[in-house]
Design a protein around this motif. Structure first.
Motif, PDB file in Angstrom:
ATOM      1  N   ALA A  78     -46.924   3.466  39.451  1.00 13.87           N
ATOM      2  CA  ALA A  78     -48.051   4.397  39.345  1.00 13.87           C
ATOM      3  C   ALA A  78     -47.892   5.300  38.128  1.00 13.87           C
TER       4      ALA A  78
ATOM      5  N   GLU B 242     -48.801   3.187  35.104  1.00 15.43           N
ATOM      6  CA  GLU B 242     -50.241   2.976  34.992  1.00 15.43           C
ATOM      7  C   GLU B 242     -50.951   4.247  34.534  1.00 15.43           C
ATOM      8  N   ASN B 243     -50.565   5.390  35.085  1.00 15.95           N
ATOM      9  CA  ASN B 243     -51.195   6.651  34.686  1.00 15.95           C
ATOM     10  C   ASN B 243     -50.879   6.995  33.232  1.00 15.95           C
ATOM     11  N   THR B 244     -49.655   6.707  32.793  1.00 16.23           N
ATOM     12  CA  THR B 244     -49.291   6.952  31.400  1.00 16.23           C
ATOM     13  C   THR B 244     -50.102   6.062  30.471  1.00 16.23           C
TER      14      THR B 244
ATOM     15  N   ARG C  81     -53.122   4.842  31.094  1.00 19.62           N
ATOM     16  CA  ARG C  81     -54.495   5.380  31.062  1.00 19.62           C
ATOM     17  C   ARG C  81     -54.584   6.621  30.183  1.00 19.62           C
ATOM     18  N   THR C  82     -53.592   7.483  30.266  1.00 22.61           N
ATOM     19  CA  THR C  82     -53.587   8.686  29.437  1.00 22.61           C
ATOM     20  C   THR C  82     -53.527   8.318  27.960  1.00 22.61           C
TER      21      THR C  82
END
Length: 173
Positions: free
Chosen positions: A156, A159-161, A163-164
């Motif tokens: 997670a 994935e968030n990194t 997207r950022t």
């Protein structure tokens, strides 16, 4: 005559869910066109189902799709850890359950067998089996859950990194 302690039924909605869904789809299309964008649904929203709940598209919608493509993705741009976490947990629980039953039954059988030639040792083996095996099984379940949650949390974060980073590139370009 009605009983005052009986609550009244809730009122019915003014419009059917299908009508609300159709008007929400129309509003999303109009809102996209008015904002200078293309006429069409709002990005990330595939419409509204017949219950009035919006359906999401994109990464969230792809959870059940393309598993084999993600599995054989040699660039590792798609993760399968979240999809398989529940399967790993279930298989781990089954393995722990089998080990628990075999250790418990084996300890009891060996303890009963030892009662004939060493009564004190047999009783100690039975008591230690009844106490130690369930405690170890509990700790094994906790450890399994911890390891799987750690892996999912790590994915997670990745994935968030990602997207950022994508949003930063889009904003800076």
């Amino acid at each position: 005559m009605t009983d005052p302690s009986t609550p009244a039924p809730p009122p019915l909605p003014e419009r059917r869910a299908a009508d609300v869904a159709a008007s929400a789809d129309a509003a999303a299309t109009t809102t996209g066109a008015e904002a200078g964008g293309q006429a069409g649904p709002t990005p990330g929203i595939a419409g509204v189902d017949d219950t009035g709940v919006r359906r999401l598209t994109g990464d969230i919608d792809d959870i059940g799709r393309g598993f084999l493509a993600a599995l054989f993705d040699i660039t590792f741009t798609r993760f399968i850890t979240r999809r398989l976490a529940s399967v790993f947990f279930l298989v781990g629980l089954i393995a722990i359950g089998i080990a628990f039953v075999s250790a418990f039954v084996g300890g009891i059988i060996h303890g009963i067998g030892a009662l004939g030639w060493n009564p004190g040792g047999g009783i100690a083996l039975i008591l230690s089996t009844v106490i130690v095996v369930p405690v170890l099984a509990f700790f094994a379940v906790v450890l399994l859950r911890f390891v799987i949650e750690s892996g999912v949390a790590l994915v997670a974060i990745a994935e968030n990194t990602e997207r950022t980073a994508e949003n930063t590139r889009r904003g800076g370009a």
